[in-house]
Scaffold this active site. Sequence first.
Site, PDB file in Angstrom:
ATOM      1  CD  GLU A 150      37.280  26.605 -17.257  1.00  0.00           C
ATOM      2  OE1 GLU A 150      36.714  26.542 -16.156  1.00  0.00           O
ATOM      3  OE2 GLU A 150      38.493  26.845 -17.385  1.00  0.00           O
ATOM      4  CD  GLU A 313      38.973  31.010 -18.435  1.00  0.00           C
ATOM      5  OE1 GLU A 313      39.453  30.514 -17.393  1.00  0.00           O
ATOM      6  OE2 GLU A 313      37.759  31.112 -18.635  1.00  0.00           O
TER       7      GLU A 313
HETATM    8  C1  GAL Z   1      38.124  29.228 -14.795  1.00  0.00           C
HETATM    9  C2  GAL Z   1      36.885  29.920 -15.362  1.00  0.00           C
HETATM   10  C3  GAL Z   1      37.011  31.420 -15.313  1.00  0.00           C
HETATM   11  C4  GAL Z   1      37.495  31.867 -13.967  1.00  0.00           C
HETATM   12  C5  GAL Z   1      38.785  31.169 -13.638  1.00  0.00           C
HETATM   13  C6  GAL Z   1      39.351  31.636 -12.322  1.00  0.00           C
HETATM   14  O1  GAL Z   1      37.855  27.897 -14.500  1.00  0.00           O
HETATM   15  O2  GAL Z   1      36.650  29.533 -16.696  1.00  0.00           O
HETATM   16  O3  GAL Z   1      35.760  32.002 -15.612  1.00  0.00           O
HETATM   17  O4  GAL Z   1      36.536  31.560 -13.015  1.00  0.00           O
HETATM   18  O5  GAL Z   1      38.580  29.784 -13.612  1.00  0.00           O
HETATM   19  O6  GAL Z   1      40.544  30.990 -12.025  1.00  0.00           O
END
Ligand code: GAL
Length: 682
Positions: A150, A313
């Site tokens: 990110e 994710e």
């Molecule tokens: C994202 C991040 C992850 C985790 C997640 C939690 O922004 O890439 O590593 O922190 O949020 O919601």
Amino acid sequence: MLKEEGMKMKYGVSYYPEHKDQAEIGHDIALMKELGVNLARMGEFAWCKFEPREGEYDFAWLDPVIEQLGENGIQTIVCTPTACPPAWLVEKHPEILYVDNRGVARPFGGRRHYCYNNPVYREYSRRIAEAVAAHYGDNPYVYAFQIDNELAQEGTGRCRCPVCREKFQRWLEAKYGTITELNRRMGTIFWGQVYDHFGQIHPPVNTIEPNTAQAIPAYFENPSLRLDFERFCSESNIEYQNIQRDAIKAYTDKPTTTNATGLATNSIDYYRAFQNLDVYAFDYYPNLREGMISSFPYAHARGVCNKDFWLLEFVSGGGHGLWGSGRLQPYPGALRQAAVHAFAAGADLVAHFQFRTFPFGAEQLNYAIVDIDGIPRRRFYEMQAAAKDLRQLGLTLKNSYFENEVAVLFDYDSLWALKIKPIAKDFDYAHFCGEFYHQLTRLGVGVDVISFDHDLDKYKVVIVPAPMIMSEAFKRRLKQYVYNGGVLLSTFLAGVKNLDNLGITESLPCGLTDLFGIRVGEVEPVVESTAAAVTLDTGTGCARGMNRYWAETLEPNGAELIGTYTGNFREGIGVISKNSYGKGTAYYLGTGLEPDLLKTLLKRVVEEGGVAGLPFAVPEGVEVLVRKYNHQNLYCIFNFCKEPAAVELERAYHDVLRGAAVDGLAELPPKGYLFLLEEGWD
Ligand code: GAL
Ligand code: ZN
């Protein structure tokens, strides 16, 4: 040519073996196998494990995990760990730290504490990316590589360290040539801000990134300089990413990408960022407790690289949370539905974040598929059910694609310009683009979301919400598109500024008054007490609703007024127009509309364009994604309601999941889904 069995979509989880001992890893892998998934994503925060001391690489902690997963049919995405520069590196080179808009260096102890322009950090990043790729480049159990994590997230995309300041000055010099030219094009004479030389220029402090505070709680800086700073930082982040991309690609042909933050971060121009990567990938955490899952980010994702995308994710559930509060658990059935919906909307890979609840660190106790005790519960079983359905849907989805007739255009310059100089408190450019997408979806019309540079010819209808910054070339292309027979709808703010983020000293919409057959008169924001009724001529009658965000008055100059203000001092004054231009039609909408009225207007516009709707009616809360399979329509129907829904089919279809014909009333349970194929299946 139809793709064959064996070409599976990838479905899995993020996993953190660096937190665990062998027994726990064994337990987790057994559970993953039971889940029926085929993908794990690992390593993105583990630099201190990959390189515990400078130049000493260690893969022994990860190799057996990749191997064990692989033997169980689970391939790995290996990430470069550059989101977390290790303690030894920061200790040796504190100058690599990220400096925020207040001039405060972000110390070691969180994540993303680095400057993407710093040459020392760039070299360390290149080396670790190279080491990871050299080690895993031809490992058959490794599916792909992810760069960093990110980029620009958590307010780390607008560094103001000395390196960045000097580089920004050089960037401006390369762009403008002389300081006189910069002064002219940025209008620095305003408030006497004329520069004598490039060395006097500071990066603006008022950032537009989410998660950063305004350093001066107002909008006092030069908007042209601010827009250039956005562009400079976006380019710098892309440069940084591509250093790693090149390092990886020297060792492997495997797909290499990074995880964008959907529409959320707005700090990087993803159209440019993904030009050199193999697939667009992003992270998405929709609410699974209430309402529908917005497929607008998916449509945007399909448009970035003009193909399938990855969700590196994806939401996994509720519990504790990272962002200052806990998160609600999914409604029963919603997690399973969300995964299948993502694939139906164009994902080719989905990895939930993340497998099992962490005991420690900033994300301790947070949401995961499996709770901290390692006992599978309903989220696990929903994921398992999704994995089963995906195995069945795999080939049908792999062999089908979107062929939409309507496009909504989305642009980073306009997005940034509208953040730099907002027009109304409740107006958000990305959200506004989404309103058109959602109302079209309610009409059963499939929509692509594309950039201003994308080819327009294949679309019957093109919609350009709030295109505040337009190049002259883009204006010419829009005119050509309509002239050749296209149907265009633009809204307020069209062409207000040039690429330098300067107002143009012409009538609005600048350079487009002939295309739309109107001139804009007065403009103002809409606040609650000034919201006005708008009456729309629907073609067959009248519809009325309230306006929002922004109001312009239209002076017809050849166009027909099809919408007027009603019941306030602007009674009868035009706000929506329709103009014939060449073989096509150009609509202009001078205000925001409440959802139902926007839907009614869009119905008129898509009918004008001859856009096909759905052959059956669907109730509110049900979304239909239409894909093409072998020239037939594949209807992917999702009931997001907490009650059952029914769709009255006008003919017989093949129900892909049940492998049977369906006719008459098709029933969908709460949070259920149905894949219906027209024909050609026996
Ligand atoms: C994202 C991040 C992850 C985790 C997640 C939690 O922004 O890439 O590593 O922190 O949020 O919601
Ligand atoms: Zn910097």
